[in-house]
Design a protein around this motif. Structure first.
Motif, short mmCIF file in Angstrom:
data_model
loop_
_atom_site.label_atom_id
_atom_site.label_comp_id
_atom_site.label_asym_id
_atom_site.label_seq_id
_atom_site.Cartn_x
_atom_site.Cartn_y
_atom_site.Cartn_z
N VAL A 57 0.68 -1.41 0.49
CA VAL A 57 0.08 -0.15 0.12
C VAL A 57 0.67 1.27 0.21
O VAL A 57 1.04 2.05 -0.75
N VAL A 58 1.31 1.45 1.08
CA VAL A 58 2.81 2.47 0.57
C VAL A 58 3.29 2.95 -0.36
O VAL A 58 3.77 3.88 -1.08
N LEU A 59 3.72 1.63 -1.18
CA LEU A 59 4.33 1.94 -3.01
C LEU A 59 3.67 2.53 -3.61
O LEU A 59 4.20 2.79 -4.30
N GLU A 60 2.20 1.62 -3.27
CA GLU A 60 1.39 2.14 -4.05
C GLU A 60 1.23 3.69 -4.37
O GLU A 60 1.26 4.18 -5.06
N GLU A 61 1.36 4.36 -3.41
CA GLU A 61 1.27 5.42 -3.35
C GLU A 61 2.84 6.81 -3.14
O GLU A 61 2.41 7.87 -3.88
N LEU A 62 3.54 6.12 -2.61
CA LEU A 62 5.22 6.03 -3.26
C LEU A 62 4.50 6.23 -4.97
O LEU A 62 5.82 7.22 -5.99
N GLY A 63 4.61 5.22 -5.73
CA GLY A 63 4.13 5.24 -7.16
C GLY A 63 3.21 6.14 -8.03
O GLY A 63 4.13 7.20 -9.01
N ARG A 64 1.97 6.69 -6.76
CA ARG A 64 1.18 7.69 -7.23
C ARG A 64 2.11 9.33 -7.48
O ARG A 64 1.83 9.73 -7.95
N SER A 65 3.15 8.81 -6.51
CA SER A 65 3.60 10.55 -6.52
C SER A 65 5.07 10.65 -7.08
O SER A 65 5.55 11.47 -6.82
N VAL A 66 5.50 9.46 -7.55
CA VAL A 66 7.10 9.24 -7.57
C VAL A 66 8.16 10.34 -6.35
O VAL A 66 8.68 11.03 -7.21
N ALA A 67 7.55 10.07 -5.68
CA ALA A 67 8.50 10.84 -4.78
C ALA A 67 9.97 10.36 -4.94
O ALA A 67 9.62 9.04 -4.41
N PRO A 68 10.42 10.79 -4.30
CA PRO A 68 12.11 10.47 -3.50
C PRO A 68 12.54 9.25 -2.51
O PRO A 68 13.09 10.06 -1.88
N GLY A 86 8.29 -8.44 -6.18
CA GLY A 86 6.99 -8.31 -5.66
C GLY A 86 5.57 -7.13 -5.60
O GLY A 86 5.22 -7.15 -6.39
N LEU A 87 6.64 -5.64 -4.47
CA LEU A 87 6.55 -5.55 -4.55
C LEU A 87 7.23 -4.33 -5.15
O LEU A 87 5.91 -2.75 -4.75
N LEU A 88 7.09 -4.39 -6.04
CA LEU A 88 7.32 -2.96 -7.51
C LEU A 88 6.07 -3.38 -8.14
O LEU A 88 6.07 -2.25 -8.31
N ALA A 89 5.41 -4.25 -8.33
CA ALA A 89 4.22 -4.11 -9.07
C ALA A 89 3.63 -3.30 -8.49
O ALA A 89 2.42 -3.02 -8.94
N SER A 90 3.38 -2.98 -7.14
CA SER A 90 2.42 -1.83 -6.14
C SER A 90 2.72 -1.00 -7.14
O SER A 90 2.05 -0.13 -6.77
N GLU A 91 4.32 -0.56 -6.95
CA GLU A 91 4.58 0.81 -7.51
C GLU A 91 3.65 1.06 -8.17
O GLU A 91 3.80 1.69 -9.35
N GLN A 92 4.24 -0.43 -9.78
CA GLN A 92 4.17 -0.02 -10.78
C GLN A 92 2.31 0.26 -11.13
O GLN A 92 2.38 1.41 -11.79
N LEU A 93 1.83 -0.14 -10.11
CA LEU A 93 0.33 0.07 -10.28
C LEU A 93 -0.15 1.14 -9.73
O LEU A 93 -1.07 2.23 -9.92
N GLY A 94 0.59 1.90 -8.67
CA GLY A 94 0.26 3.70 -8.08
C GLY A 94 0.48 3.96 -9.56
O GLY A 94 -0.59 5.10 -9.62
#
Length: 374
Positions: free
Chosen positions: A84-95, A235-243
């Motif tokens: 879930v955290v990675l989805e939100e980081l993906g949404r904002s592409v926060a460094p 596996g969790l990179l996929a959640s970043e890509q989803l976000g």
């Protein structure tokens, strides 16, 4: 905290109330500290990472220690919450070095199974947000790609490109002799930034010249731990890509509703409707794949390697497609530096090669399913 139905049935991939609460907290923080102008300004500076943002995310919300057990100072959560955290980081592409430190490095250390000693101390430091650690392997590696040679506990060699090495306090260096922890400010350690496509996740070359390290595990245990860390990262990179894909779809739909041509919203044109409908279907499917990978990691499913390979093989393609559509359907504004669309396209392209390309993951799927390679 995982949500599973009775044994033998399919996992419940819906978000729990706790996961939604975590999402709301992370999204609110990123909206305040990592909006598009702030992220773009950071990429233009010599310090792409915002220490205050990381401190708020790591300690204020407790995201850094999500995967660390409570007895070691962490939150005792699971990969579902980290996703879930990675989805939100993906949404904002926060460094922020969450994926590399709080997932890959943390999972690597946890795989060593130590309850005390230097491993436990390092895990406590990561969980509290006092330290950032990265596994010193190429960002594209699916297993340890070791280039350092070791004599006793003194390391020599060059590693890279290593993601987030510039933000790290500790490097986890796999060698033929074992897994070592090396402080980035130790004598004989040089971290040289590279010009990367994705400006929000910097890469660097790590040079070890007689650097001293603390041996955490022997060669066999260290290699298995690194493999586990890279599996969790993929596996969790996929959640970043989803976000990332969800943001691109949402922003594109919003723009096509507001942008008028011939006195009509361009989103009302049938051709664009079809393109966005197709993208929506892809994003929904990506959500299922990403959630399944996170749940498999959280529950220790024997199908975890397959779930991770499927998620990466699919989500990489969806993220790139969504970012490309976002840039194109924004027209001229999508090509400007001031609009954040280019950040999402660059992140999507970089993520598509991280922890193995989609092609390599498709080969993994074929091998695990005993099918002819595609």
């Amino acid at each position: 905290m995982t949500a599973r139905t009775e044994a033998g049935q399919a996992p419940d991939l819906l978000y729990s109330e706790a996961e939604e609460d975590l999402r709301a907290a992370v999204r609110s923080l990123l909206a305040d500290r990592a909006d598009a102008p702030s992220v773009i300004a950071r990429t233009e500076s010599d310090t792409p990472y915002d220490p205050q943002l990381w401190k708020a995310l790591a300690t204020g919300i407790g995201a850094a220690g999500l995967l660390v057990p409570e007895e070691l100072g962490g939150q005792g959560a699971t990969h579902r919450e980290a996703a879930v955290v990675l989805e939100e980081l993906g949404r904002s592409v926060a460094p922020a070095p969450f994926l590399t430190s709080s997932v890959v490095a943390t999972e690597t250390l946890l795989a060593l199974g130590a309850q005390d000693g230097p491993v436990a101390e390092l895990l406590a430091g990561l969980a509290e947000g006092r330290q950032v650690a990265v596994v010193a392997v190429p960002f594209a590696a699916t297993s340890a790609d070791v280039r350092a040679s070791v004599a006793s506990d003194v390391l020599d060699g060059t590693l890279g490109p290593v993601a987030d090495a510039a933000a790290a306090d500790v490097l986890l260096v796999p060698t033929a002799d074992g897994l070592y922890a090396v402080a980035t400010d130790a004598p004989g350690v040089r971290v040289e930034p590279l010009v990367a496509l994705d400006l929000t996740r910097p890469l660097a070359t790590v040079t070890l010249d007689g650097a001293a390290g603390t041996r955490l595990a022997d060669a066999g245990a260290g290699a298995r731990a690194v493999d586990r860390g890279l599996l969790a990262g993929a596996g969790l990179l996929a959640s970043e890509q989803l976000g990332l894909a969800e943001w691109c779809l949402t922003e594109t739909v919003r723009h096509t509703r507001e942008r008028h041509q011939f006195n009509r919203p361009i989103g009302s044109f049938q051709a664009l409707k079809h393109r966005m409908a197709q993208l929506w279907l892809e994003v929904v499917s990506a959500r299922a794949a990403a959630r399944n990978a996170a749940d498999a990691l959280a529950t220790g499913s024997p199908d975890t390697p397959l779930a991770v390979a499927v998620a990466q093989a699919y989500c990489s393609k969806v993220a790139v497609h969504a970012a490309e559509e976002c840039v194109q359907l924004h027209g001229g504004i999508g090509m400007t530096w001031e609009h954040p669309a280019h950040l999402y396209l660059k992140r999507a392209k970089a993520d598509a090669t991280a922890y193995g390309t989609a092609g390599r993951h498709r080969d993994t799927v074929a091998a695990l399913m005993e099918l002819p390679a595609p």
